[in-house]
Design a protein around this motif. Structure first.
Motif, short mmCIF file in Angstrom:
data_model
loop_
_atom_site.label_atom_id
_atom_site.label_comp_id
_atom_site.label_asym_id
_atom_site.label_seq_id
_atom_site.Cartn_x
_atom_site.Cartn_y
_atom_site.Cartn_z
N ARG A 192 0.70 -0.75 0.05
CA ARG A 192 0.16 -0.02 0.01
C ARG A 192 1.05 0.85 -0.15
N ASP A 193 0.42 2.82 -0.87
CA ASP A 193 0.93 3.55 -1.05
C ASP A 193 2.49 3.89 -1.74
N ALA A 194 3.27 2.33 -2.05
CA ALA A 194 4.04 1.92 -2.74
C ALA A 194 4.19 2.69 -3.81
N SER A 195 5.82 3.51 -4.47
CA SER A 195 5.72 3.40 -5.80
C SER A 195 7.08 3.21 -6.42
N ALA A 196 7.47 3.58 -7.20
CA ALA A 196 8.47 2.94 -7.85
C ALA A 196 9.03 4.30 -6.92
N ASP A 197 9.46 5.24 -6.40
CA ASP A 197 10.19 6.09 -6.15
C ASP A 197 10.52 5.25 -4.58
N ASP A 198 10.37 3.98 -3.91
CA ASP A 198 10.34 3.18 -3.35
C ASP A 198 11.45 2.47 -3.23
N ILE A 199 11.70 2.25 -4.70
CA ILE A 199 12.66 1.00 -5.38
C ILE A 199 13.98 1.31 -5.27
N ASP A 200 15.20 0.74 -4.90
CA ASP A 200 16.73 1.08 -4.96
C ASP A 200 17.02 0.79 -6.81
N GLU A 254 19.13 -0.31 -18.97
CA GLU A 254 18.57 0.98 -19.76
C GLU A 254 19.12 0.21 -21.05
N GLU A 255 19.55 -0.98 -21.26
CA GLU A 255 19.60 -1.22 -22.37
C GLU A 255 18.24 -2.51 -23.31
N VAL A 256 17.39 -2.60 -21.79
CA VAL A 256 16.48 -3.23 -22.17
C VAL A 256 15.57 -2.40 -22.56
N GLY A 257 15.54 -0.87 -21.80
CA GLY A 257 14.49 -0.05 -22.45
C GLY A 257 13.51 0.62 -22.34
N LEU A 258 12.80 -0.80 -21.11
CA LEU A 258 11.23 -0.69 -20.34
C LEU A 258 11.73 0.12 -19.10
N PRO A 259 10.59 0.58 -18.79
CA PRO A 259 10.10 1.54 -17.88
C PRO A 259 10.61 0.05 -16.32
N LEU A 260 11.00 0.57 -15.28
CA LEU A 260 11.37 0.57 -13.65
C LEU A 260 10.44 -0.38 -13.46
N MET A 261 9.05 0.32 -13.61
CA MET A 261 7.73 -0.98 -12.96
C MET A 261 7.42 -1.62 -14.04
N PHE A 290 14.59 -5.11 -3.47
CA PHE A 290 15.09 -4.14 -3.70
C PHE A 290 15.09 -2.58 -3.12
N GLY A 291 13.62 -2.27 -1.77
CA GLY A 291 13.21 -1.42 -1.42
C GLY A 291 14.62 -0.49 -1.06
N ASN A 292 13.77 0.55 -1.18
CA ASN A 292 14.52 2.26 -0.38
C ASN A 292 14.18 1.34 1.01
N GLN A 293 14.88 1.30 2.22
CA GLN A 293 14.60 1.82 3.64
C GLN A 293 12.82 0.50 3.59
N GLU A 334 20.07 -5.50 19.20
CA GLU A 334 20.05 -4.58 17.47
C GLU A 334 18.25 -5.00 17.30
N ASN A 335 17.36 -3.79 16.47
CA ASN A 335 16.72 -4.00 15.73
C ASN A 335 17.44 -4.22 13.91
N ILE A 336 16.78 -5.03 13.25
CA ILE A 336 18.20 -5.26 11.87
C ILE A 336 16.63 -4.64 11.45
N ASP A 337 17.31 -4.31 10.70
CA ASP A 337 15.67 -3.57 8.99
C ASP A 337 16.88 -3.56 8.07
N GLY A 338 15.56 -2.96 7.24
CA GLY A 338 16.59 -3.09 5.75
C GLY A 338 16.65 -4.28 4.13
N PRO A 339 16.56 -4.45 3.44
CA PRO A 339 15.97 -5.21 2.34
C PRO A 339 17.07 -6.82 2.98
N LEU A 340 15.95 -7.66 2.85
CA LEU A 340 16.82 -9.04 3.25
C LEU A 340 17.94 -9.03 3.10
N GLU A 341 18.78 -8.87 1.69
CA GLU A 341 20.47 -8.50 2.08
C GLU A 341 20.95 -7.87 3.46
#
Length: 319
Positions: free
Chosen positions: A19-27, A44-51, A73-76, A105-112
């Motif tokens: 909910r409320d996520a967009s392309a701006d939330d993707i690294d 860039e080579e594929v030439g399609l929009p990120l979403m 691949f989320g930003n935060q 420690e509270n461990i957050d971020g992307p899975l990696e």
């Protein structure tokens, strides 16, 4: 209702749009590196929009990143997925309700990132031992890293995302406990996953994570962990809706169990051995500070207080 759809295969939680996520939330840089490594072409080579690319690889739906896309691949991503992280605590003794702790420690971020930070937490708490190596060599982790790799990946990738709870990583004096918020899927049992039986709950997430995290996605993770360190108890708690992996540390190596049939002592008994021998609540401390346990045909001795704490935690015995 969501649970019924999930059980019938009509709902895959990892493919639900966030909910409320967009392309701006993707690294985009992280996704570009992954995409080129896996598919041999840059975004860039594929030439399609990120979403559009994200939708093509099942990481977005209807123009929004889905849960798998945000976790990989989320930003935060914790800003929108607040409970899908790891709570890590190291205790000095053998009880969860200890007023003191060694580290947390509270461990957050992307899975990696969660995986890397969780492994770093384990490494800084566990001992580095010499083993069979020379005095001028670096120490090695008291429990092989391979065992924790598989258990952490299993918790991160195969948990039930319909359960609003964090993964728990607790380090005690005699064991390490990794708890995933959800029991095993369908009718799968602990014995079956020991024997390489698998049933993937989050198929899209697991497919992509197998190329990012140290896992192979062939249902062999738990057997590999057990091969690296056999002293692991796997507890599927369907009533409590959680799955626990309890990794016994080397500290309790004085313990041994003697059988009434004259067999050789059983060294370093796991709690599964206790249960098999009919040992339940009759574990006591002697005057020397060590413990003993009496079963139907077995007597265990030299159990440290932390080892008794492990057994009680394994069997949900408050002691």
């Amino acid at each position: 209702m969501q649970r019924l759809f999930q059980q019938s295969g009509l709902l895959q939680a990892d493919q639900v749009p966030v909910r409320d996520a967009s392309a701006d939330d993707i690294d985009e840089h992280a996704f570009d590196r992954y995409f080129e490594r896996r598919y041999g072409q840059s975004v860039e080579e594929v030439g399609l929009p990120l979403m559009q690319l994200l939708e093509n690889v099942d990481l977005a739906r209807e123009g929004d990143p889905n849960l798998a896309g945000m976790l990989l691949f989320g930003n935060q991503p914790h800003r929108r997925l607040q409970v899908w992280e790891i709570t890590a605590v190291a205790f000095p003794g053998a009880v969860l309700f200890d007023k003191q702790y060694l580290d947390s420690e509270n461990i957050d971020g992307p899975l990696e990132e969660q995986y890397r930070r969780a492994m770093a937490f384990i490494k800084r708490i566990l001992h580095q031992v010499q083993g069979e190596r020379g005095v001028n060599t670096l120490g090695q982790l008291e429990i092989p890293k391979d065992a924790f790799e598989e258990l952490l990946v299993n918790a991160l990738v195969h948990r039930d995302f319909l359960v609003s709870a964090t993964i728990r990583l607790f380090v005690f004096a005699d064991w390490v406990e990794i708890t995933s918020p959800s029991h095993l899927p369908d009718a799968l049992t602990s014995e079956q996953i020991r024997a390489r039986r698998s049933n993937r709950r989050n198929k899209v997430l697991a497919d992509h994570a197998a190329r990012i995290l140290p896992c192979r996605g062939m249902g062999t993770g738990i057997p590999r962990a057990l091969h690296a360190w056999p002293r692991i108890d796997l507890i599927d708690e369907r009533d409590g809706n959680q799955f626990r992996a309890m990794v016994l540390r080397p500290q309790a190596e004085a313990a041994e169990c003697l059988t009434s049939t004259g067999q050789a002592p059983r060294k370093n008994p796991s709690s599964a051995y206790f249960a098999d021998e009919g040992i339940r609540g009759d574990v006591s401390l002697g005057t020397d500070g060590m413990g003993w346990a009496q079963g139907s045909q077995v007597l265990c001795r030299n159990l440290s207080p932390a080892s008794i704490g492990y057994w009680r935690a394994r069997n949900d015995h408050p002691g």
